[in-house]
Scaffold this active site. Sequence first.
Site, PDB file in Angstrom:
ATOM      1  N   ASP A   1      46.761  33.077  41.745  1.00  0.00           N
ATOM      2  CA  ASP A   1      45.374  33.450  41.950  1.00  0.00           C
ATOM      3  C   ASP A   1      44.755  32.268  42.706  1.00  0.00           C
ATOM      4  O   ASP A   1      45.265  31.145  42.629  1.00  0.00           O
ATOM      5  CB  ASP A   1      44.715  33.666  40.583  1.00  0.00           C
ATOM      6  CG  ASP A   1      43.218  33.808  40.695  1.00  0.00           C
ATOM      7  OD1 ASP A   1      42.768  34.583  41.551  1.00  0.00           O
ATOM      8  OD2 ASP A   1      42.486  33.125  39.927  1.00  0.00           O
TER       9      ASP A   1
ATOM     10  N   ASP B   1      40.902  31.461  43.218  1.00  0.00           N
ATOM     11  CA  ASP B   1      39.697  30.864  42.655  1.00  0.00           C
ATOM     12  C   ASP B   1      39.918  30.512  41.178  1.00  0.00           C
ATOM     13  O   ASP B   1      40.190  31.396  40.368  1.00  0.00           O
ATOM     14  CB  ASP B   1      38.555  31.884  42.803  1.00  0.00           C
ATOM     15  CG  ASP B   1      37.204  31.228  42.682  1.00  0.00           C
ATOM     16  OD1 ASP B   1      37.145  29.995  42.572  1.00  0.00           O
ATOM     17  OD2 ASP B   1      36.207  31.964  42.702  1.00  0.00           O
TER      18      ASP B   1
HETATM   19  C1  BG6 Z   1      37.509  36.385  42.778  1.00  0.00           C
HETATM   20  C2  BG6 Z   1      36.432  35.715  41.951  1.00  0.00           C
HETATM   21  O1  BG6 Z   1      38.394  35.406  43.253  1.00  0.00           O
HETATM   22  O2  BG6 Z   1      36.952  37.056  43.886  1.00  0.00           O
HETATM   23  C3  BG6 Z   1      35.372  36.731  41.584  1.00  0.00           C
HETATM   24  O3  BG6 Z   1      37.024  35.173  40.771  1.00  0.00           O
HETATM   25  C4  BG6 Z   1      34.835  37.404  42.837  1.00  0.00           C
HETATM   26  O4  BG6 Z   1      34.344  36.091  40.879  1.00  0.00           O
HETATM   27  C5  BG6 Z   1      35.986  38.063  43.581  1.00  0.00           C
HETATM   28  O5  BG6 Z   1      33.855  38.381  42.512  1.00  0.00           O
HETATM   29  C6  BG6 Z   1      35.562  38.762  44.852  1.00  0.00           C
HETATM   30  O6  BG6 Z   1      35.171  37.810  45.793  1.00  0.00           O
HETATM   31  P1  BG6 Z   1      34.621  38.127  47.239  1.00  0.00           P
HETATM   32  O7  BG6 Z   1      34.851  36.818  47.964  1.00  0.00           O
HETATM   33  O8  BG6 Z   1      35.460  39.236  47.809  1.00  0.00           O
HETATM   34  O9  BG6 Z   1      33.202  38.501  47.107  1.00  0.00           O
HETATM   35 MG    MG Z   2      40.601  33.129  39.246  1.00  0.00          MG
END
Ligand code: BG6
Ligand code: MG
Length: 209
Positions: free
Chosen positions: A7, A9
């Site tokens: 993963d 983030d």
């Molecule tokens: C994930 C985060 O990596 O991405 C979430 O943990 C986030 O919090 C999701 O909502 C979607 O992200 P993005 O960049 O497509 O808005």
């Molecule tokens: Mg994560």
Amino acid sequence: MKAFIFDLDGVIVGTDEYHYLAWKQVASEENIYFDKKINDRLRGVSRMESLDIVLERADREYTPEEKQILAEKKNDIYKILLANLTPGDRFEGVTETLEEIRKKGYKIAIGSSSKNTPFILERLGYRNYFDAVSDGNNIKHSKPDPEVFLKAAEMLQLDPSDCYVVEDAESGIDAAKAGKFTAIGIGPAAGYVKTDIPISHFSDLLKLI
Ligand code: BG6
Ligand code: MG
């Protein structure tokens, strides 16, 4: 085992604060209460599902068109903040550990719900670094659905049983287990009941190779 699917983030980099600041601004412009505890629930969840969680505190219904505008507004703010990222924002020990994993012959991939994954990887100096990148742009169903990890395994031409998934979110561990991967939990996911292998630091992965 033949591969690690990470993963992004919360595992490779921490953009939680940026998500928080962006959602906070959108919520306050709508006079909706939002705090860090609510932000924690957004981990691993798609953008539109995150918005639904933010809107739980709203005192009226929002139309699909209004939701679209709010999601875009959040993303615009988030992307401005993401532009601050540099390779120095990679979590400590990540690059050294990935290099060792690679040297031992494992494939490495990203499995993230974020549509901003290519931009984040580029800011971190990781463009073209991973053997496969599966992200919010190539999936229909967000975690806890296993789709993002199954697509990553498919790109690596490996079976889920050959791959570890490394996650910080419970929804991500659920996704990994639903896809029949071995789930490694870091941060908040280290204490989750469904996690197969809890680790306290990214470099603890070296004990598995
Ligand atoms: C994930 C985060 O990596 O991405 C979430 O943990 C986030 O919090 C999701 O909502 C979607 O992200 P993005 O960049 O497509 O808005
Ligand atoms: Mg994560």
